[in-house]
Design a protein around this motif. Sequence first.
Motif, PDB file in Angstrom:
ATOM      1  N   ASN A 146      27.430   0.630 -28.877  1.00  0.00           N
ATOM      2  CA  ASN A 146      28.771   0.112 -28.617  1.00  0.00           C
ATOM      3  C   ASN A 146      29.401   0.715 -27.372  1.00  0.00           C
ATOM      4  O   ASN A 146      30.469   0.250 -26.946  1.00  0.00           O
ATOM      5  CB  ASN A 146      29.684   0.389 -29.820  1.00  0.00           C
ATOM      6  CG  ASN A 146      29.322  -0.447 -31.035  1.00  0.00           C
ATOM      7  OD1 ASN A 146      29.541  -1.650 -31.052  1.00  0.00           O
ATOM      8  ND2 ASN A 146      28.745   0.190 -32.037  1.00  0.00           N
ATOM      9  N   VAL A 147      28.768   1.731 -26.826  1.00  0.00           N
ATOM     10  CA  VAL A 147      29.400   2.519 -25.754  1.00  0.00           C
ATOM     11  C   VAL A 147      28.740   2.214 -24.414  1.00  0.00           C
ATOM     12  O   VAL A 147      27.511   2.278 -24.278  1.00  0.00           O
ATOM     13  CB  VAL A 147      29.316   4.019 -26.082  1.00  0.00           C
ATOM     14  CG1 VAL A 147      29.827   4.870 -24.919  1.00  0.00           C
ATOM     15  CG2 VAL A 147      30.106   4.328 -27.349  1.00  0.00           C
ATOM     16  N   ILE A 148      29.557   1.889 -23.435  1.00  0.00           N
ATOM     17  CA  ILE A 148      29.070   1.608 -22.090  1.00  0.00           C
ATOM     18  C   ILE A 148      28.327   2.827 -21.539  1.00  0.00           C
ATOM     19  O   ILE A 148      28.822   3.953 -21.595  1.00  0.00           O
ATOM     20  CB  ILE A 148      30.245   1.262 -21.145  1.00  0.00           C
ATOM     21  CG1 ILE A 148      30.963  -0.011 -21.620  1.00  0.00           C
ATOM     22  CG2 ILE A 148      29.760   1.118 -19.708  1.00  0.00           C
ATOM     23  CD1 ILE A 148      30.197  -1.282 -21.440  1.00  0.00           C
ATOM     24  N   GLY A 149      27.121   2.589 -21.029  1.00  0.00           N
ATOM     25  CA  GLY A 149      26.334   3.647 -20.402  1.00  0.00           C
ATOM     26  C   GLY A 149      25.392   4.375 -21.324  1.00  0.00           C
ATOM     27  O   GLY A 149      24.608   5.223 -20.867  1.00  0.00           O
ATOM     28  N   ALA A 150      25.414   4.076 -22.615  1.00  0.00           N
ATOM     29  CA  ALA A 150      24.527   4.770 -23.553  1.00  0.00           C
ATOM     30  C   ALA A 150      23.082   4.329 -23.353  1.00  0.00           C
ATOM     31  O   ALA A 150      22.798   3.247 -22.831  1.00  0.00           O
ATOM     32  CB  ALA A 150      24.968   4.484 -24.990  1.00  0.00           C
ATOM     33  N   THR A 151      22.170   5.179 -23.775  1.00  0.00           N
ATOM     34  CA  THR A 151      20.751   4.840 -23.766  1.00  0.00           C
ATOM     35  C   THR A 151      20.486   3.832 -24.874  1.00  0.00           C
ATOM     36  O   THR A 151      20.802   4.079 -26.041  1.00  0.00           O
ATOM     37  CB  THR A 151      19.892   6.085 -24.017  1.00  0.00           C
ATOM     38  OG1 THR A 151      20.294   7.125 -23.131  1.00  0.00           O
ATOM     39  CG2 THR A 151      18.417   5.772 -23.830  1.00  0.00           C
ATOM     40  N   LEU A 152      19.889   2.689 -24.523  1.00  0.00           N
ATOM     41  CA  LEU A 152      19.578   1.658 -25.505  1.00  0.00           C
ATOM     42  C   LEU A 152      18.068   1.590 -25.688  1.00  0.00           C
ATOM     43  O   LEU A 152      17.335   1.286 -24.739  1.00  0.00           O
ATOM     44  CB  LEU A 152      20.115   0.304 -25.054  1.00  0.00           C
ATOM     45  CG  LEU A 152      21.629   0.244 -24.828  1.00  0.00           C
ATOM     46  CD1 LEU A 152      22.039  -1.142 -24.358  1.00  0.00           C
ATOM     47  CD2 LEU A 152      22.380   0.622 -26.101  1.00  0.00           C
ATOM     48  N   PHE A 153      17.623   1.867 -26.884  1.00  0.00           N
ATOM     49  CA  PHE A 153      16.203   1.878 -27.198  1.00  0.00           C
ATOM     50  C   PHE A 153      15.745   0.486 -27.622  1.00  0.00           C
ATOM     51  O   PHE A 153      16.570  -0.382 -27.944  1.00  0.00           O
ATOM     52  CB  PHE A 153      15.939   2.887 -28.311  1.00  0.00           C
ATOM     53  CG  PHE A 153      16.290   4.295 -27.944  1.00  0.00           C
ATOM     54  CD1 PHE A 153      15.375   5.093 -27.278  1.00  0.00           C
ATOM     55  CD2 PHE A 153      17.544   4.809 -28.222  1.00  0.00           C
ATOM     56  CE1 PHE A 153      15.703   6.393 -26.908  1.00  0.00           C
ATOM     57  CE2 PHE A 153      17.888   6.102 -27.856  1.00  0.00           C
ATOM     58  CZ  PHE A 153      16.962   6.895 -27.197  1.00  0.00           C
TER      59      PHE A 153
END
Length: 845
Positions: A146-153
Amino acid sequence: MNEQAEPPLSTSNLSSEGIDNLPTQQAQHQTVHDIDIWPQLINPIAKDVALEQKITALLATMTLEQKVAQMMQPEIRDITVEDMRRYGFGSYLNGGGSYPQANKHATPQDWIKLAEDMYQASVDDSLDGSSIPTMWGTDAVHGHNNVIGATLFPHNIGLGAANNPALIEKIAAITAKEVMVTGIDWVFAPTVAVVRDDRWGRAYEGYSEDPRIVKDYAFAIVEGLQGSIKGDFLSDQHVISTVKHFLGDGGTIKGIDQGDNIATEQQLFDIHAQGYVGGLAAGAQTVMASFNSWHGVKNHGNKYLLTDVLKARFDFDGLVVGDWNGHGQIPGCTNESCPQAANAGLDIYMVPTSAWKPLLENTIKQVQSGEISQARVDDAVRRILRVKMRAGLFDKPSPAQRPLSGKTELIGHSSHREVAKQAVRESLVLLKNNHNLLPLSPKLSVLVAGDGADNIGKQSGGWTITWQGTDNQNSDFPGATSIYQGIEQLVTQAGGQAQLNVAGEYKDKPDVAIVVFGEEPYAEGNGDIDNLEYQRGEKRDLALLKKLQSQGIPVVAVLISGRPMWVNPELNASDAFVAAWLPGSEGQGVAEVLFTQANGTINHDFSGKLSFSWPNTPLQSELNVNDENYQPLFAYGYGLQYGQASQVSNALSEDNLASTTQLLPLPLFERAVKAPWRMMIGDDNSVDAVVSSVQSNRVVTIKTFDKQVQEDARVVSFNGQAMGFVGLVSNFPRDLRAYSNADASLMLTLKTANKLTKPLSVGMACNRDCRADIDISAWLNDKPLNSWQPVSIDLQCFTQKQLNFANINTPFYLSTLAVATVSFSDVTLVPNSAAQADIRCPAVP
């Protein structure tokens, strides 16, 4: 596959051969329960007498109102900090696509501030007399998504193809860290569904059709999120995890989300319960009840499953939380009143709408009347307090003061992205590789085509910033790489050339083309489909593949999808074919496998193996290894490595087994916008894409809300300052002549909050100069206010106004100059329905 120790719980009822001897799920009616099917498990966390005494002492001081407040979990869009101070909710959540201050681009500091404010309000006893800390839950299902810039697996389906529990534990630990940066305590993961029908819109949330993989992964991800029971369990580096959704969500009839599972009780344990055996063995502290039913009984109200099986036989002493107003689906219940759920064993009501206040008040009255026993409430609150005390919430600093809070450098940290790239590489499955086309030299001239090539949102899928994963742009993913960006960087560094052209056009003929295409993002029931044919009736991507192949260019197809799909035509039109699933934010990982190093040595070989069987026809949606008459195109466990010969024909059958005369209803908006359409709002000066759950321009405000299920309707307010509209728009036109020629109507459901003083138009358009609309204000003014009304409009009404159905880019809009509030849901083109339409326009002779 990395080895992992067997979880320390008995699984004696599951044969040692695991999936090899699993019974095929049959449609058998369950009439008599057999509790002996469920093994008596032993909770891996020893009972703490001192902790239980503390809970007992605290319970003795609590009023009924304080206890019931612990059982309520509202959503951040529906409560204020003052509500928290007044009522002292035991927990709260943010749903997918919900952010602090309704701001999609909320910063980590914004998230921390909300967490801190809610925490301080919860421990402030000035209004409610309670100082029990609240806890915040979030759906961090493939990273802190949900957070901009987070690592998305990669989504779970890709991780299942990697079959690497040790990697999964690392991913979970990283997710926990990035979540804790924002002050959040609790993650609603892992999903441990064992998917039996790939039509299900949540298929990508399942790791495998094999319960062994699901069991091992559940143990690994819970340990990664919470820490090891024997080590740093629920330390300040970890979060509370949730094993979900209990039970059988992956086995519903026809793969219908929130539908009915009719597995036998033995199958329910052998197939669907193994993720809980693994997750509880790692000490999972919460379990989420499922929307689905088992033999017609909604799980939120199923005492046998929630209490007799989960709490008693499985020795689970944590808490059971509901899903999004799931209690309201129990017969006899509403979102605002449901004693049946508490009596069945639900400990926390997830009540994300304004229904939280009447639910709280009604639940208090139901305890006072004896409809819910005081003992049941005390048990629920004991479980909630037990989880909070084990997690140290009474002792830890406030969210803003915790060790990881505010360390924004951890969100999307390079070391986290490296693990995500590893996960991408290991998740890729090579299905076809004619003449060993792959791996490619990075010194070639490479054309990268397809609408998935440079589209981070598409490659990330649902549950990505927004709930559905739609309405995102590459700029919403700082630090991420699209698949094209990864290719371009690698090829350029080696001295080759990479050019991007979505349509596959070029000036100089390339040596090879990589075409990236696939499903549009979706989540939950919005992804339910009725067969597995890819791009049924609109083979845009097939045409692109064929065009390039006909020009003598070797074609590498990279399919982005949340499930195996029937792609025989696309396989035939490709020289190499890669199932990339939904890789997340690190598209560079795809390039690192497709290309060699500059000196020609293999960079990373393919290692992914299918954890879902691949269909041979579009109707093979229930296709699971060891089923009777198991005849997949690619079997469970299939996956080529470099140098291995392709095992698939170049002339696969392209018969989709569908009648060419059958025209099905075409949903345009059904719980959410259907691809390829996008929701837009506009006025006489501007048009804006709807990219948030609440959005406004100078004339129009649009909000999501729940009509029957989560966010399945929209409420639109027009202020009358100019002509305003809301509509569904596509970047490219659709040929809808089949519907205009099939006596179809446009059906939708509407309600108005006020009488209309000016026309309200329902319209369709080709472009600004090609549109037609019908004023329905008189029709609506004859209906009761604030009452949902189905309305159908004969498509001939639009044809008679010279609308060109061969070239539709806006199949639906509402527009008005009035001051009005109008809600709508379920917009569908329905063939053979014009004769019964509410608004008819018979064809002119």
